[in-house]
Design a protein around this motif. Structure first.
Motif: not given
Length: 282
Positions: A38, A40-41, A45
């Motif tokens: 999460p 790295q997500d 973004q």
């Protein structure tokens, strides 16, 4: 070849292999799914913007991981040009002879025992309890001018956590409330030629004021078989229950508490392994 006259090392390694309990595959996967992926997500973004980890959503994930797991891994911590400059300077420190063996700085009685557990003469591939080579660099050190970029970034993250910035868990802000000091960057190399390692220890045992340990790695193209992982154990000095093995991947920041909650060690490396450690203290 010395095992018949000095069996202590062999017995230690056999006992270690028998006693250590590795983290389960399910636990490793849960850590990845709950925290690391999460984070790295969010980085993607945010377009890997400078200091992307100061976004409130990132701080929430980082502080939650520190609260629950006692450590956190942040990949892509610096901009590429920054960590590459740091790596180049670390290599230059090593190649120019500015790094001093860490084992020579201590006062351990093991320096003088017959078994030579500290490898006094730097014999290649000689078993040793610890084999880090270090240079302490301040913000104005002409040998490593890019250190200032690194310390500025880490200071910004620690300040955000300490000040209770949006997203930060109150327990983390409280724990860091008295942290007002930062040590110099300890730039290190663990050399493949000596199978560099560092046995289990707790960072605050010899420096009680240390609160938070932060390590930034500079090793591009690191593979699973290269070794050199930071092995973090579950709470308690001399714990044998492994919490996590963290590979020293380039531009990866590892943070964990410096007390008995986080005993750790560096596993044998098969490649020269570069890193910079900075401790935050009260």
């Amino acid at each position: 070849g010395d095992c018949h006259t000095h069996p202590k090392v062999l017995l230690y390694e056999l006992k270690y292999m028998r006693a250590v309990q590795l983290s389960s595959a399910q636990r490793v996967l849960a850590m990845e799914c709950d925290y690391l992926a999460p984070l790295q997500d969010l980085r993607l973004q945010l377009g890997s913007a400078p200091q992307w980890w100061l976004d409130s959503r990132c701080l929430a994930r980082i502080s939650l991981c520190l609260e629950h797991e006692k450590y956190v891994v942040i990949d892509g911590f610096l901009q590429e040009v920054e960590w590459r400059a740091l790596r180049r300077e670390a290599q230059q420190l090593n190649e120019s002879g500015h790094m001093e063996p860490g084992r020579r700085k201590g006062t351990s009685h093991n320096m003088d025992v017959e078994e030579d557990l500290m490898n006094r003469d730097d014999r290649p591939y000689k078993w040793t309890m610890l084999d880090d080579n270090m240079a302490y660099c301040g913000d104005g050190d002409v040998r490593a001018p890019s250190v200032r970029l690194d310390t500025t970034a880490r200071d910004a993250l620690v300040h955000a956590l300490k000040s209770g910035a949006p997203g930060v868990r109150p327990s983390i802000a409280g724990r860091l409330a008295r942290v007002d000091l930062r040590e110099k960057a300890m730039v290190t190399v663990y050399r493949a030629s000596s199978r560099g390692r560092y046995q289990q220890h707790v960072d605050s045992h010899d420096a009680k004021f240390r609160c938070l340990s932060t390590l930034l790695y500079f090793n591009e193209g690191w593979q699973a078989g290269d070794g050199g992982e930071n092995r973090l154990f579950k709470e308690g000095a001399f714990s044998t229950r492994v919490k996590a093995d963290t590979a020293p991947l380039a531009n990866r920041l590892l943070m964990f508490w410096a007390d008995d909650e986080c005993p750790h060690e560096v596993l044998h490396t098969r490649r020269d392994r570069y890193a910079s450690t900075i401790w935050y203290a009260d």
